[in-house]
Scaffold this active site. Structure first.
Site, PDB file in Angstrom:
ATOM      1  N   ASP A   1      -7.927  16.461 -17.269  1.00 40.03           N
ATOM      2  CA  ASP A   1      -8.374  15.110 -17.678  1.00 40.03           C
ATOM      3  C   ASP A   1      -7.949  14.782 -19.266  1.00 40.03           C
ATOM      4  O   ASP A   1      -8.718  15.455 -20.018  1.00 40.03           O
ATOM      5  CB  ASP A   1      -9.853  14.749 -17.483  1.00 40.03           C
ATOM      6  CG  ASP A   1     -10.017  13.375 -17.731  1.00 40.03           C
ATOM      7  OD1 ASP A   1      -9.497  12.681 -18.483  1.00 40.03           O
ATOM      8  OD2 ASP A   1     -10.863  12.841 -16.881  1.00 40.03           O
TER       9      ASP A   1
ATOM     10  N   ARG B   1       0.718  -1.335   0.140  1.00 43.87           N
ATOM     11  CA  ARG B   1      -0.019   0.032   0.019  1.00 43.87           C
ATOM     12  C   ARG B   1       1.046   1.329  -0.142  1.00 43.87           C
ATOM     13  O   ARG B   1       0.344   2.570  -0.587  1.00 43.87           O
ATOM     14  CB  ARG B   1      -0.986  -0.123   1.082  1.00 43.87           C
ATOM     15  CG  ARG B   1      -1.852   1.163   1.211  1.00 43.87           C
ATOM     16  CD  ARG B   1      -3.105   0.872   2.089  1.00 43.87           C
ATOM     17  NE  ARG B   1      -2.639   0.397   3.489  1.00 43.87           N
ATOM     18  CZ  ARG B   1      -2.331   1.002   4.595  1.00 43.87           C
ATOM     19  NH1 ARG B   1      -2.376   2.441   4.481  1.00 43.87           N
ATOM     20  NH2 ARG B   1      -2.001   0.552   5.486  1.00 43.87           N
TER      21      ARG B   1
ATOM     22  N   LYS C   1      -8.607   3.173 -20.338  1.00 41.76           N
ATOM     23  CA  LYS C   1      -9.034   3.583 -21.591  1.00 41.76           C
ATOM     24  C   LYS C   1      -7.857   3.481 -22.462  1.00 41.76           C
ATOM     25  O   LYS C   1      -7.127   2.321 -22.531  1.00 41.76           O
ATOM     26  CB  LYS C   1      -9.628   4.936 -21.626  1.00 41.76           C
ATOM     27  CG  LYS C   1     -10.728   5.303 -20.562  1.00 41.76           C
ATOM     28  CD  LYS C   1     -11.862   4.098 -20.773  1.00 41.76           C
ATOM     29  CE  LYS C   1     -13.138   4.628 -20.029  1.00 41.76           C
ATOM     30  NZ  LYS C   1     -12.917   4.880 -18.497  1.00 41.76           N
TER      31      LYS C   1
ATOM     32  N   TYR D   1     -17.668  13.672 -18.422  1.00 39.35           N
ATOM     33  CA  TYR D   1     -18.078  12.219 -18.176  1.00 39.35           C
ATOM     34  C   TYR D   1     -19.109  12.279 -16.997  1.00 39.35           C
ATOM     35  O   TYR D   1     -18.837  12.920 -16.009  1.00 39.35           O
ATOM     36  CB  TYR D   1     -16.939  11.176 -17.673  1.00 39.35           C
ATOM     37  CG  TYR D   1     -16.999   9.935 -17.211  1.00 39.35           C
ATOM     38  CD1 TYR D   1     -18.186   9.170 -17.915  1.00 39.35           C
ATOM     39  CD2 TYR D   1     -16.530   9.557 -16.054  1.00 39.35           C
ATOM     40  CE1 TYR D   1     -18.295   7.864 -17.383  1.00 39.35           C
ATOM     41  CE2 TYR D   1     -17.190   8.225 -15.330  1.00 39.35           C
ATOM     42  CZ  TYR D   1     -17.828   7.425 -16.248  1.00 39.35           C
ATOM     43  OH  TYR D   1     -18.458   6.095 -15.750  1.00 39.35           O
TER      44      TYR D   1
END
Length: 395
Positions: free
Chosen positions: A188, A64, A213, A116
């Site tokens: 973005d 982590r 993507k 989005y």
């Protein structure tokens, strides 16, 4: 915190100086395993790491906090982007959630009005509960942008091109305005990737990706990234992800490293296909509107040429009737009716119900997202087969 961040503070931006993006993507940051010479960077599928002795460390303690495979991915992404540090997350939404940890109750955020639907839902349905204020404005309009800042504006969040109507903002102008008001400027860059657009060169402070993507490109990994121009914002963001545990796991990090090797090859083929498809759609009598930033008739075509090196492969278009739009979803054979984008497979999506189902109707109406609009993510299939599939589906 200082001990945990130590060794993760950022990359040597001169590493592989002179190499082009394709070469960096293939080789990666370290590239090979120094101990064995393996040209496939190793998968360190371990949650924890042993310490040699008290006060000594290999540089890793718990995945982590840091994992060698994930760090190689992060460093490769940062090098490709031209940033100082990248952070890999379990999804694009996890990356955006972490970005918002820079803010406090009462802070104001300016956001692209066309974006989005999942991002809108996160902002408006979740983070307004914690006292954040969001305004969705047309960041492509300089006058609207200038009039939208408030004394408490702390973040400007830009999608470009926008999803799904493909509006293009002047990234440098938006960044200049954000900085003049003391706000962080986040871009973005999912649709174009660092292969076609470099937001840091245009004033961005943070670059965001849904790595699911184009960076993945094979529709088989969920991932997200934040890339930082410098280390100014690293400590609060690292503290947030360490506390929440939303990092990308080692195996998916390894898959992403493998996917990046073909990024340039995929994007070039997808863009070539998209240009042909946009031309065909414009000539089709059953298509009334085509939204593609690589179309010379696009209102922001010249701006795109100035601030990018390519146009990508996302196309939205409107059919002449609602019934025909639904028929396209049913009739395509090679092109798949599915959500997401950026993969090798061509996908068609119905934004009104799928990706933008969370957007209020007045906002949808303003943006022109209606029951005739389809969004097409162009893949790498044979262009003649794609054209034939669209032609028969639109007949």
């Amino acid at each position: 915190m200082a001990d945990e961040i130590d060794g993760l503070l950022g990359i040597d931006q001169q590493k592989h100086a002179g190499w082009h993006a394709d070469s960096i993507a293939v080789r990666g940051y370290e590239g090979i395993d120094a101990r064995t010479g393996s040209i496939s960077y190793p998968l360190y599928q371990s949650a924890t790491f042993a310490h040699p002795a008290w006060g000594q460390s290999t540089g890793y303690c718990y995945s982590r906090c840091g994992n060698p495979t994930r760090l190689e991915l992060e460093n490769t992404i940062a090098l490709l982007e031209g940033g100082k540090k990248a952070m890999a997350f379990s999804s694009g939404m996890a990356a955006i959630t972490t970005l918002l940890k820079l803010l406090r109750a009462g802070d104001h955020v300016l956001v692209s009005d066309d974006l989005y639907g999942g991002t809108y839902r996160l902002f408006s349905n979740i983070y307004t509960q914690y006292g954040l204020e969001f305004d969705y404005v047309d960041l492509t309009d300089p006058d609207v942008l200038a009039a939208s800042f408030k004394p408490n504006t702390r973040l400007v969040f830009l999608e470009t091109p926008t999803n799904p109507t493909m509006k293009v903002a002047d990234v440098a102008a938006v960044g200049e305005a954000a900085h003049a008001h003391g706000a962080v400027f986040a871009v973005d860059n999912t649709f174009l990737t660092m292969y076609f657009q470099k937001p840091f060169e245009l004033g961005g402070d943070v670059v965001i990706y849904s790595g699911t993507k184009y960076l993945c490109g094979h529709n088989d990994v969920l991932s997200g990234f934040l890339i930082l121009r410098d280390n100014t914002l690293l400590e609060p963001l690292f503290n947030a992800t360490m506390s929440e545990g939303n990092q990308l796991d080692p195996f998916d990090s390894w898959l992403m490293l493998r996917s990046l090797k073909t990024l340039g090859v995929r994007l070039r083929q997808q863009e070539r296909n998209a240009k042909r498809i946009a031309e065909a759609l414009k000539a089709n009598p059953h298509v009334t509107d085509v939204f593609y930033v690589g179309d010379p008739d696009h209102q922001n075509y010249e701006l795109s040429k100035r601030q990018t090196t390519g146009f990508g492969a996302m196309i939205s278009f409107k059919t002449d009737t609602h019934e025909r739009a639904l028929a396209v979803l049913e009739r395509t054979k090679l092109i798949l009716f599915a959500e997401s984008l950026g993969g090798t497979e061509s996908l068609v999506t119905y934004p009104l119900v799928q990706t933008h189902g969370s957007i209020p109707k007045p906002m949808l109406d303003k943006l022109g997202i209606d029951d005739r609009l389809l969004r097409l993510s162009v893949g790498i299939e044979d262009i003649d087969d794609l054209l034939a599939d669209l032609e028969q589906a639109l007949a």
